[in-house]
Design a protein around this motif. Structure first.
Motif, short mmCIF file in Angstrom:
data_model
loop_
_atom_site.label_atom_id
_atom_site.label_comp_id
_atom_site.label_asym_id
_atom_site.label_seq_id
_atom_site.Cartn_x
_atom_site.Cartn_y
_atom_site.Cartn_z
N ILE A 1 40.61 26.40 7.72
CA ILE A 1 39.67 25.21 7.29
C ILE A 1 39.26 24.78 8.50
CG2 ILE A 1 40.54 24.74 4.97
CD1 ILE A 1 41.87 22.25 6.27
N VAL A 2 38.04 23.91 8.94
CA VAL A 2 37.97 23.32 10.11
C VAL A 2 37.79 21.92 9.70
CG1 VAL A 2 35.77 22.84 11.68
CG2 VAL A 2 36.21 25.12 10.99
N ALA A 3 38.57 21.01 10.25
CA ALA A 3 38.71 19.61 10.01
C ALA A 3 38.41 18.70 10.92
CB ALA A 3 40.35 19.53 9.27
N SER A 4 38.11 17.58 10.76
CA SER A 4 37.96 16.53 11.71
C SER A 4 39.13 15.96 12.38
CB SER A 4 37.30 15.37 10.96
OG SER A 4 37.10 14.11 11.93
N SER A 5 39.05 15.85 13.56
CA SER A 5 40.37 15.38 14.34
C SER A 5 40.44 14.00 13.95
CB SER A 5 39.94 15.62 15.80
OG SER A 5 38.72 14.70 16.42
N ARG A 6 39.59 13.25 13.55
CA ARG A 6 39.93 11.98 13.17
C ARG A 6 40.13 11.73 11.55
NH1 ARG A 6 34.95 11.52 16.03
NH2 ARG A 6 35.01 10.48 17.86
N LEU A 7 41.51 12.12 11.33
CA LEU A 7 42.20 11.92 10.15
C LEU A 7 43.31 11.19 9.87
CD1 LEU A 7 41.64 15.59 8.94
CD2 LEU A 7 40.33 13.69 8.27
N TYR A 8 43.80 10.76 8.70
CA TYR A 8 44.95 10.13 8.54
C TYR A 8 46.07 10.94 9.09
CZ TYR A 8 49.14 9.07 5.89
OH TYR A 8 50.67 8.93 5.23
N ILE B 1 35.21 7.47 5.68
CA ILE B 1 35.65 6.24 6.69
C ILE B 1 36.94 6.74 7.01
CG2 ILE B 1 36.13 3.92 7.17
CD1 ILE B 1 34.44 3.13 4.60
N ALA B 2 37.36 7.08 8.32
CA ALA B 2 38.46 7.76 8.82
C ALA B 2 39.49 6.70 9.05
CB ALA B 2 37.96 8.35 10.24
N TYR C 1 36.10 4.92 11.64
CA TYR C 1 34.75 5.88 11.95
C TYR C 1 34.21 6.48 10.95
CZ TYR C 1 33.23 10.66 13.18
OH TYR C 1 32.54 11.88 13.20
N ILE C 2 33.07 6.53 10.66
CA ILE C 2 32.13 6.97 9.93
C ILE C 2 31.73 8.28 9.86
CG2 ILE C 2 30.07 6.32 8.28
CD1 ILE C 2 32.09 4.19 8.23
N SER C 3 32.11 9.40 9.00
CA SER C 3 31.44 10.82 9.50
C SER C 3 29.98 10.75 8.94
CB SER C 3 32.20 11.61 8.46
OG SER C 3 33.65 11.64 8.82
N ASP C 4 29.35 11.77 9.61
CA ASP C 4 28.03 12.01 9.38
C ASP C 4 27.95 13.13 8.18
OD1 ASP C 4 25.26 12.58 9.12
OD2 ASP C 4 24.89 12.65 11.43
N ILE C 5 28.10 12.65 6.97
CA ILE C 5 28.29 13.59 5.77
C ILE C 5 27.15 14.45 5.56
CG2 ILE C 5 28.80 13.93 3.31
CD1 ILE C 5 30.49 11.54 3.60
N TYR D 1 35.63 -1.48 14.05
CA TYR D 1 34.97 -1.93 12.81
C TYR D 1 33.58 -1.58 12.72
CZ TYR D 1 33.74 -3.80 8.32
OH TYR D 1 33.17 -4.10 6.81
N ALA D 2 33.10 -0.68 11.96
CA ALA D 2 31.51 -0.13 11.99
C ALA D 2 30.57 -0.98 11.59
CB ALA D 2 31.64 1.36 11.11
#
Length: 429
Positions: free
Chosen positions: A105-112, A157-158, A163-167, A320-321
């Protein structure tokens, strides 16, 4: 009732449930049972052949748990859903029908942090792997996807940095590559964002957080949009070809938009056993009834607290975004018009030591490894939830040593600020 679409708060109370046909009970009963009596041998066979919807064994389906799954599916705009024992279980369940040895899988580096560990270490035991990329770099995302990639994964929201992902942009890449986009919507909830409407294929939740909202349940949800064509390629044989784990049934051609959901129940829950318990489902159903009311207060309080922190000379930065200074403010306005959530971090002057002192001196805030509670929560991510990551991974995930994570609750906002103020005074003295 007319056929007009029902509003969010109406769905949060009524979706997936009806008065109990046996007793007329208005609230969903807790069906605390292991198994269900079949009408006859033919009835049992029809259930096991997936020719009829019903209940067999509570590791697979349970009326209370099914009511929760149906309600969250309605709130997210999905075709179906399954409820699991935890948010981490939901992530494995989401991947299970898609993956195989050698797939990635390809995953965001900004995760829990726990998700990063699950994806970077634990899934290796299944022969799966993950590539972590900055999902703001769309070219890097596209380049990371190869012939063995079976999903793209991000958080709305990471956690922890907000951080807000560009879904929509990520969904376009996933569509181009013929793979599903999986979005963890835990920190936004469907009150703030509905990723399926932005192009996501699957949505996962830790129901432990905002859905329940009171820190009493551990649970997870996987919602399927029902829109992905699993038969468009040979990438997903468990869904598009005869499934040897279920007497050769071909799920997608047979079950259409419900193929993924039924596969996750008939095989995923059957064999992995990551089942939610009916009492936990009942608590979560009750929590969801007030989700809209709570989220409105969470977001309002978070905006006020973030603005206060940004003006405080003891603070270096706030993530905070919802702040106009945030690099993700415009994206938040476009994708989350009701607000940027209630989870974010701030950097305190004095670095690591000051953060620890701050944690030790709060009184109203609870120092716990959770978020999404009605109570305001605080934690130092670098030494707890993201401790297992390298320093470079901590920075990439938004959890460097000089920041603390806040989950803003629904208390009186003046009391929240007063507690931070007194604790910061002691931490930076």
């Amino acid at each position: 009732m007319t056929d007009r679409p029902q509003g969010f708060d109406t769905l949060a109370i009524h979706a997936g449930t009806a008065p109990d046909p046996a007793t007329g009970a208005r609230q969903v009963p807790i069906y605390q049972t292991t198994a269900y009596v079949f009408k006859d041998a033919d009835h049992a066979a029809r259930l096991f052949n997936l020719e009829e919807v019903g209940y067999i064994y509570s590791r697979l389906t349970n009326p209370t748990v099914a009511a929760l799954a149906n309600r969250v599916a309605a709130l997210e705009g999905g075709a179906g859903a399954i409820a699991c024992s935890s948010g981490h279980a939901a992530q494995i369940m989401a991947l299970f029908p898609l993956m195989g040895p050698g797939k990635n899988i390809v995953a965001s580096s900004r995760l829990y942090g726990g998700t990063i560990t699950q994806f970077s270490q634990t899934i290796k035991r299944f022969g799966w792997s993950a590539k972590f990329v900055d999902t703001d770099d769309l070219k890097a995302v596209e380049a990371a996807i190869d012939d063995n990639t079976r999903a793209l994964f991000c958080e709305t929201i990471a956690n922890p940095g907000g951080y807000i992902s560009d879904i929509p942009a990520l969904a376009r890449i996933a569509d181009l590559k013929g793979i599903p986009l999986i979005v963890d919507n835990t920190t936004a909830t469907p009150w703030l964002a509905r990723p399926i409407e932005m192009g996501a294929t699957l949505v996962v939740h830790s129901a432990t957080k905002y859905l329940t909202g009171n820190g009493t349940v551990t649970g997870g949800i996987v919602v399927d949009s029902g829109k992905f064509n699993w038969s468009a390629s040979d990438k997903f044989p468990s869904l598009s070809q005869p499934e040897p784990a279920y007497h050769g049934l071909v799920f997608h051609p047979t079950l259409g938009s419900m193929a993924y959901t039924f596969h996750s129940i008939a095989i995923g829950l059957r064999d992995l056993g990551m089942t939610m318990n009916p009492q936990g489902a009942h608590y979560t159903l009750m929590g969801i009834e007030t989700l809209g009311l709570r989220m409105e207060r969470h977001v309002k309080n978070a905006q006020i607290v973030a603005e206060w922190l940004e003006q405080d000379p003891r603070v270096e930065a706030v993530t905070y975004a919802g702040l106009k200074s945030s690099p993700w403010h415009r994206r938040a306005e476009a994708l989350l018009p009701k607000g940027a959530g209630a989870l974010f971090t701030f950097a305190l002057k004095g670095g690591y030591d000051a953060c620890v002192k701050l944690i030790d001196n709060v009184k109203l805030f609870s120092h716990v490894a959770n978020l999404g509670d009605t109570r305001s929560l605080i934690i130092h991510s670098a030494s707890t939830t993201h401790r297992q990551l390298s320093p470079e991974q901590q920075v990439a995930a938004g959890a460097p040593p000089n920041v603390v994570r806040l989950s803003i609750g629904i208390e009186d906002v003046a009391d929240i600020i007063a507690d931070l103020d007194q604790a910061m005074a002691k931490a930076t003295a």
